[in-house]
Design a protein around this motif. Structure first.
Motif, PDB file in Angstrom:
ATOM      1  N   SER A 188       0.869  -1.149  -0.157  1.00 48.64           N
ATOM      2  CA  SER A 188      -0.269   0.090  -0.016  1.00 48.64           C
ATOM      3  C   SER A 188       0.817   1.187   0.001  1.00 48.64           C
ATOM      4  O   SER A 188       0.646   2.236  -0.641  1.00 48.64           O
ATOM      5  N   GLN A 222      -5.767   3.121  -0.934  1.00 49.60           N
ATOM      6  CA  GLN A 222      -4.995   2.385  -0.413  1.00 49.60           C
ATOM      7  C   GLN A 222      -4.618   2.899   1.032  1.00 49.60           C
ATOM      8  O   GLN A 222      -4.331   2.010   1.828  1.00 49.60           O
ATOM      9  N   LEU A 254      -5.013   0.207   4.092  1.00 53.07           N
ATOM     10  CA  LEU A 254      -4.006   0.092   5.002  1.00 53.07           C
ATOM     11  C   LEU A 254      -4.405  -0.032   6.517  1.00 53.07           C
ATOM     12  O   LEU A 254      -3.959  -0.616   7.410  1.00 53.07           O
TER      13      LEU A 254
END
Length: 644
Positions: A56, A176, A180
């Motif tokens: 990520s 992302q 995450l």
């Protein structure tokens, strides 16, 4: 009965303890396995979470980097539009291509995420559209339409493609970040769960271990004696096995060494046998040739028949000389004389010998394609190699067929044939129309003592000697054969580029003027050779002092005026070099001619740079050797005892 019951009880208690210990051990193993599995799963989940987090972060960094690349590329284009500097135009183009490579990398990193694929496709489409818009601006600037290019540049700043690129990149980064956070929370939960399970298993395992320790303490005491005895028995058995293995290994190594020793002794015996035969044979030939030449010189008148018989005897003796040299070469004691040789000329000079050797049923065909290329080799050894190949070819054809010898040249790359180095090579190909060989036999033909001939028909040394000769000359050897297709053996010998050719005549040229008569001390233990040598020297007009024992030579030197010492090399009581080395210092400058029928004598210590005359020798060779060392009148060095 009471005694028997008391004897049985301990065994029952011991069995119970062993059973309980085994159960606890199994429970401990189960707990340990569960703990390992739990911790392993936690570690795998943690590692997977870390990998996903890293992925990520990489995607987010790449998205930000891609945004910066596009911004820098457009800034470079703006400077190019304003200044018209083509270097800025190239900089814009390179940075724009880098941005495209970044999109490709982003696409590869997002292949495992199905939700990111549509965004990447939108990003690529917007990038392509934006590239076309910027290309029109760059093209206008390139053609000098800076005003038009500047207007398009300001107009493109508000284009929808740029907004789409920025929007997609922001969406990718936001996605992302969300993933995450989710992955971090999942990893933390997994670690907490694994830690809790591991704690429970650790407590349970500790209890099992404590119980096993207590139970094992009593069990170990009961089994100590039996375990010690078993360990001793196992150790003894292991030592016995190791000793047996060592004996077998030593026996195998001893057998290998014995086989190698037998092979070495066999080769040494062959060499000593051929060397000894050649030594005695040369002594006899010295007598034969010396007597024949003396007889030739003593004949007067029209003695045609006598001359013819003497010529025949001389030819036979000279052939025996060549045979002796081949025997010495076989025993590896012959001193080689490497000289430049024209391969085609060498083969042409052997045709008569090959015709006589092969017989009338073999048709000999020679062909020269070498263009006069030369090799550097020993003439006798190379002739012997060709003759051996021809004889093998005759045997393969059962005495009837066509033998072809072709001399040529070629350029080989490294390892093109065997282990050859790159360079130019002279080729000598000996081919036959015989039965040919199978691949397994062809692979072994150059091995020592390998032969397909019946017992008594061959030693298996001919081809191995040829192989050794070719390798000694830094060449290679190739063989082409197939059953019923004949065989062609090709020698690849390095080309010799020196300009000096070998002399065709083996005997030394006669001196331009006859040397003056000199006093010569002849040291020779064989009475026949001594008599023949004395006769030859007297025929040449020299004065001779005979010596059949090298230990008496110093006394004869003191008693006579001597100009030259002519001595054999190998003698029973003292060798020739040893005799010369033991002479007093006043004879240190005395000219010496060593005479030998064994080529290995020339390598003996003490021969040095002295003149060497090979047995059997002719009067012409003897006269040339004496002329080479005879002192001139103005440098007389013989010893005059009366003057002393």
């Amino acid at each position: 009965m009471r005694d028997e019951g008391e004897a049985i009880a301990p065994r029952d208690g011991s069995t119970w303890r062993i059973t309980a210990l085994v159960v606890m051990a199994l429970l401990g193993v189960v707990v340990l396995v569960a703990l390992i599995v739990t911790l392993g799963g936690a570690n795998r989940q943690r590692d997977q979470a870390l990998q996903l987090q890293t992925h990520s972060f990489d995607v987010m960094i790449l998205a930000r980097t891609l945004d910066g690349m596009i911004a820098r590329s457009e800034a470079s284009l703006g400077r190019y539009v304003i200044s018209g500097d083509k270097r800025l135009g190239r900089l814009y183009y390179d940075e724009w291509l880098q941005a495209g490579s970044g999109i490709d990398q982003l696409d590869r990193m997002s292949r495992t995420s199905t939700g990111s694929r549509p965004r990447i496709q939108r990003l690529r489409a917007a990038y392509d559209l934006r590239g076309k818009e910027l290309s029109l601006i760059a093209l206008s600037t390139n053609y000098g339409k800076n005003g038009q290019a500047l207007a398009r540049y300001y107009q493109a700043r508000d284009a929808s493609s740029l907004a789409t690129i920025n929007q997609v990149l922001d969406q990718i980064i936001a996605r992302q970040r969300q993933r995450l956070a989710e992955r971090t929370a999942a990893a933390a939960a997994s670690v907490d769960r694994s830690s809790h399970i591991a704690g429970v298993l650790a407590v349970f395992g500790s209890l099992i271990v404590l119980g096993a320790i207590l139970l094992g303490w009593f069990t170990i005491r009961a089994l100590t004696d039996r375990a010690v005895a078993q360990a001793d028995a196992d150790a003894e058995r292991k030592r016995a096995e190791e000793l047996t293995a060592a004996v077998e290994a030593a026996t195998g190594a001893l057998r290998v060494q014995e086989a190698k020793l037998r092979q070495i002794q066999k080769m040494e015996a062959v060499g000593q046998l051929t060397g000894g035969i050649a030594h005695d044979f040369n002594n006899m030939l010295a007598v034969v040739l010396g007597g024949l030449e003396l007889a030739r010189r003593s004949l007067k008148g029209e003695a045609t028949a006598a001359h013819r018989h003497i010529d025949s005897a001389s030819e036979g003796a000279n052939r025996a000389v060549a045979l002796t040299r081949r025997l010495l070469a076989f025993s590896r004691e012959e001193s080689l004389k490497h000289e430049p040789l024209v391969a085609a000329t060498l083969v042409a000079g052997m045709t008569d010998l090959l015709d006589r050797t092969l017989g009338d049923a073999i048709e000999l065909v020679t062909e020269d394609r070498s263009d006069g290329w030369r090799v550097c080799a020993d003439r006798i050894q190379l002739e012997n190699a060709i003759l051996n190949l021809a004889v093998n070819a005759r045997d393969a054809m059962n005495g009837r067929g066509t033998l072809t010898i072709v001399t040529g040249h070629t350029a080989l790359a490294s390892h093109a044939v065997g282990q050859c180095v790159a360079g130019e090579y002279v080729t000598i190909a000996v081919g036959d129309s015989g039965c040919g060989m199978t691949p397994d036999i062809a692979e072994r033909v150059f091995e020592p003592f390998f032969t397909t001939k019946p017992v008594g028909k061959g030693t298996g040394l001919g081809l191995s000697q040829i192989f050794a000769l070719v390798r000694q000359l830094d060449g290679e050897i190739g063989i082409a054969t197939a059953p019923d297709q004949g065989t062609t053996v090709t020698l690849y010998l390095p080309r010799e580029l020196s300009e000096t050719l070998a002399d065709a005549v083996a005997e030394p040229a006669a001196p331009a003027t006859a040397p003056r008569a000199v006093d010569i001390l002849v040291v020779e233990d064989d009475p026949r050779v001594l008599a023949a040598t004395i006769g030859a020297l007297e025929e040449l007009g020299h004065r001779v002092v005979a010596c059949d024992d090298p230990l008496t030579a110093p006394a004869l030197l003191d008693a006579h005026r001597i100009d030259i010492i002519l001595t054999d090399v190998l003698m029973p009581r003292q060798t020739g070099p040893e005799m010369i080395a033991a002479l007093p210092d006043r004879f240190a400058r005395m000219p010496v001619i060593f005479v030998t029928g064994f080529a290995g004598d020339t390598e003996a210590s003490g021969v040095g740079d002295h003149q060497v005359l090979r047995k059997p020798f002719t009067l012409q060779a003897l006269e040339a050797a004496i002329d080479a060392v005879a002192p001139h009148r103005d440098t007389e060095i013989s010893i005059d005892i009366a003057a002393e």
